[in-house]
Design a protein around this motif. Structure first.
Motif, PDB file in Angstrom:
ATOM      1  N   VAL A  37       0.850  -1.202   0.000  1.00  0.00           N
ATOM      2  CA  VAL A  37       0.000   0.000   0.000  1.00  0.00           C
ATOM      3  C   VAL A  37       0.884   1.250   0.000  1.00  0.00           C
ATOM      4  N   ALA A  38       1.920   1.243   0.862  1.00  0.00           N
ATOM      5  CA  ALA A  38       2.826   2.387   0.943  1.00  0.00           C
ATOM      6  C   ALA A  38       3.567   2.594  -0.379  1.00  0.00           C
ATOM      7  N   LEU A  39       4.076   1.512  -0.966  1.00  0.00           N
ATOM      8  CA  LEU A  39       4.810   1.621  -2.232  1.00  0.00           C
ATOM      9  C   LEU A  39       3.904   2.157  -3.330  1.00  0.00           C
ATOM     10  N   ASP A  40       2.674   1.680  -3.389  1.00  0.00           N
ATOM     11  CA  ASP A  40       1.727   2.185  -4.382  1.00  0.00           C
ATOM     12  C   ASP A  40       1.530   3.692  -4.210  1.00  0.00           C
ATOM     13  N   ASN A  41       1.424   4.137  -2.978  1.00  0.00           N
ATOM     14  CA  ASN A  41       1.253   5.559  -2.707  1.00  0.00           C
ATOM     15  C   ASN A  41       2.489   6.356  -3.125  1.00  0.00           C
ATOM     16  N   VAL A  42       3.662   5.834  -2.842  1.00  0.00           N
ATOM     17  CA  VAL A  42       4.908   6.517  -3.197  1.00  0.00           C
ATOM     18  C   VAL A  42       5.038   6.634  -4.712  1.00  0.00           C
ATOM     19  N   LEU A  43       4.685   5.588  -5.438  1.00  0.00           N
ATOM     20  CA  LEU A  43       4.869   5.565  -6.892  1.00  0.00           C
ATOM     21  C   LEU A  43       3.759   6.264  -7.665  1.00  0.00           C
ATOM     22  N   ARG A  44       2.640   6.546  -7.025  1.00  0.00           N
ATOM     23  CA  ARG A  44       1.493   7.154  -7.711  1.00  0.00           C
ATOM     24  C   ARG A  44       1.867   8.536  -8.257  1.00  0.00           C
ATOM     25  N   PRO A  45       1.652   8.742  -9.566  1.00  0.00           N
ATOM     26  CA  PRO A  45       1.963  10.060 -10.148  1.00  0.00           C
ATOM     27  C   PRO A  45       1.030  11.130  -9.570  1.00  0.00           C
ATOM     28  N   ARG A  46       1.589  12.304  -9.362  1.00  0.00           N
ATOM     29  CA  ARG A  46       0.828  13.432  -8.842  1.00  0.00           C
ATOM     30  C   ARG A  46       1.137  14.655  -9.686  1.00  0.00           C
ATOM     31  N   GLU A  47       0.230  15.619  -9.617  1.00  0.00           N
ATOM     32  CA  GLU A  47       0.452  16.851 -10.356  1.00  0.00           C
ATOM     33  C   GLU A  47       1.734  17.528  -9.891  1.00  0.00           C
ATOM     34  N   GLN A  48       1.895  17.634  -8.587  1.00  0.00           N
ATOM     35  CA  GLN A  48       3.126  18.151  -8.007  1.00  0.00           C
ATOM     36  C   GLN A  48       3.780  16.999  -7.271  1.00  0.00           C
ATOM     37  N   GLU A  49       4.904  16.523  -7.804  1.00  0.00           N
ATOM     38  CA  GLU A  49       5.556  15.336  -7.256  1.00  0.00           C
ATOM     39  C   GLU A  49       5.971  15.572  -5.812  1.00  0.00           C
ATOM     40  N   THR A  50       5.562  14.683  -4.925  1.00  0.00           N
ATOM     41  CA  THR A  50       5.913  14.835  -3.521  1.00  0.00           C
ATOM     42  C   THR A  50       6.779  13.690  -3.011  1.00  0.00           C
ATOM     43  N   ASN A  51       6.769  12.559  -3.673  1.00  0.00           N
ATOM     44  CA  ASN A  51       7.584  11.416  -3.259  1.00  0.00           C
ATOM     45  C   ASN A  51       8.585  11.077  -4.356  1.00  0.00           C
ATOM     46  N   VAL A  52       9.833  10.924  -3.965  1.00  0.00           N
ATOM     47  CA  VAL A  52      10.883  10.602  -4.928  1.00  0.00           C
ATOM     48  C   VAL A  52      11.607   9.360  -4.404  1.00  0.00           C
ATOM     49  N   LEU A  53      11.489   8.260  -5.145  1.00  0.00           N
ATOM     50  CA  LEU A  53      12.104   6.998  -4.762  1.00  0.00           C
ATOM     51  C   LEU A  53      13.213   6.662  -5.750  1.00  0.00           C
ATOM     52  N   PHE A  54      14.442   6.594  -5.239  1.00  0.00           N
ATOM     53  CA  PHE A  54      15.574   6.158  -6.042  1.00  0.00           C
ATOM     54  C   PHE A  54      16.004   4.777  -5.560  1.00  0.00           C
ATOM     55  N   VAL A  55      16.441   3.927  -6.490  1.00  0.00           N
ATOM     56  CA  VAL A  55      17.004   2.634  -6.120  1.00  0.00           C
ATOM     57  C   VAL A  55      18.425   2.542  -6.669  1.00  0.00           C
TER      58      VAL A  55
END
Length: 147
Positions: A37-55
């Motif tokens: 659930v958390a990963l889905d929320n992090v990866l969800r595109p938004r108008e103004q990007e608020t989460n940035v996940l780098f691997v």
């Protein structure tokens, strides 16, 4: 070691879950369903990007990740970012992976005009000190009993 830093994606879920469980800071480790659930929320595109996940990808194996949030604060001008999590697999530490993840976050911030990057840690403050961060306060946490 050939290392690529890239944006995280849903296909990284299994590896990210293992790393997230290494990072555990709460009373109990995150469960798989909650993680997804958390990963889905992090990866969800938004108008103004608020989460940035780098691997950190070492030849097809995810050996680290960082999660940063970007937002506007009421007390600071412009965009700010906060490094929420940075995790390198126990077996891969000491090879500069954390440095490369930090560089990716800083590059991302500079490219978007972010004026302040902060981080909180209870683990290894020297990691941040060596990268130009300065301690400006204390970090407090209260785990709420929801039962």
């Amino acid at each position: 070691m050939s290392l690529t830093i890239r944006r995280g994606q849903a296909e990284d879920a299994h590896a990210l879950f293992g790393l997230a469980r290494q990072y555990q800071t709460g009373r109990e480790p995150i469960g798989r369903d909650e993680f997804l659930v958390a990963l889905d929320n992090v990866l969800r595109p938004r108008e103004q990007e608020t989460n940035v996940l780098f691997v950190a990808d070492a030849g097809g194996e995810v050996v680290g990740y960082s999660l940063m949030t970007v937002s506007r604060l009421l007390h600071a001008p412009g965009l700010t970012a906060h490094l929420q999590e940075i995790v390198v697999d126990d077996a891969s530490r000491g090879h500069g992976i954390g440095d490369r993840l930090m560089q990716a976050n800083e590059h991302y911030c500079m490219g978007r005009g972010v004026r302040q990057l902060s981080a909180s840690t209870a683990r290894i403050g020297s990691f941040y000190n060596h990268r130009g961060f300065e301690a400006i306060g204390e970090h407090y946490r209260k785990i709420l009993d929801l039962t």
